[in-house]
Enzyme design. Structure first.
Site, mmCIF file in Angstrom:
data_model
loop_
_atom_site.group_PDB
_atom_site.id
_atom_site.type_symbol
_atom_site.label_atom_id
_atom_site.label_comp_id
_atom_site.label_asym_id
_atom_site.label_seq_id
_atom_site.Cartn_x
_atom_site.Cartn_y
_atom_site.Cartn_z
ATOM 1 N N GLN A 78 -16.029 38.938 5.290
ATOM 2 C CA GLN A 78 -14.622 39.304 5.312
ATOM 3 C C GLN A 78 -14.050 39.272 3.895
ATOM 4 O OE1 GLN A 78 -12.177 37.248 8.148
ATOM 5 N NE2 GLN A 78 -10.398 38.469 7.631
ATOM 6 N N PHE A 79 -14.037 40.442 3.252
ATOM 7 C CA PHE A 79 -13.571 40.524 1.868
ATOM 8 C C PHE A 79 -12.109 40.121 1.717
ATOM 9 C CE2 PHE A 79 -12.247 44.652 3.406
ATOM 10 C CZ PHE A 79 -11.096 44.953 2.677
ATOM 11 N N THR A 80 -11.311 40.214 2.781
ATOM 12 C CA THR A 80 -9.880 39.908 2.678
ATOM 13 C C THR A 80 -9.612 38.426 2.409
ATOM 14 O OG1 THR A 80 -9.636 39.685 5.080
ATOM 15 C CG2 THR A 80 -9.213 41.867 4.121
#
Length: 150
Positions: A78-80
């Site tokens: 999850q890059f966020t």
């Protein structure tokens, strides 16, 4: 690396209306990867998460690890998790690694985590539009950043 660890009674990941991962008791682990992350971060974080004593023992005290509880895990990239919200209202993801850097680190983390846990884990699909469903048990949610390990 940043991780959001959620103790769950159940969790699943769906891509294109197809369930690709599903567990009952265990952990849903969201992983955010930066360019500076390396094998030391992978080793430290996987060992830390597998051994976190966040499952209840027979007295209702959080005293058991994922291994002790014989729990399962789903690991989702999850890059966020690396969103910067300092300026304006649109988050910046400049610190999140691009796929060519993040994918090998993500795969290495999964492999190391499986060796620490002693069994296969389920995963999300890197880069896909995933629908993640969970029943947070407790609720227990822990955030770990390998940059804060020392």
């Amino acid at each position: 690396m940043k991780a959001v660890i959620q103790r769950v009674s159940q969790a699943s990941v769906t891509v294109n209306n197809h369930c690709i991962a599903k567990i009952n008791t265990g952990l849903l682990i969201l992983i955010g990867i930066e360019d500076e992350d390396n094998q030391e971060d992978i080793n430290w974080l996987s060992k830390k998460i597998v051994n976190l004593r966040i499952f209840n023992d027979e007295n209702g005290v959080m005293n058991k690890s994922l291994v002790d509880a014989d729990g399962d895990a789903i690991i989702v990239s999850q890059f966020t998790l690396h969103a910067s919200t300092k300026k304006g209202n649109r988050p910046s993801y400049i610190k999140a690694s691009k796929p060519n850097t993040a994918i090998p680190i993500y795969k290495s983390f999964i492999s190391k985590f499986e060796s620490e846990l002693g069994k296969k884990v389920q995963t999300g699909e890197f880069g896909a539009d995933m629908k993640v469903s969970l029943l947070n048990d407790g609720p227990v949610t822990i955030i770990i950043d390998t940059k804060d390990k020392k």
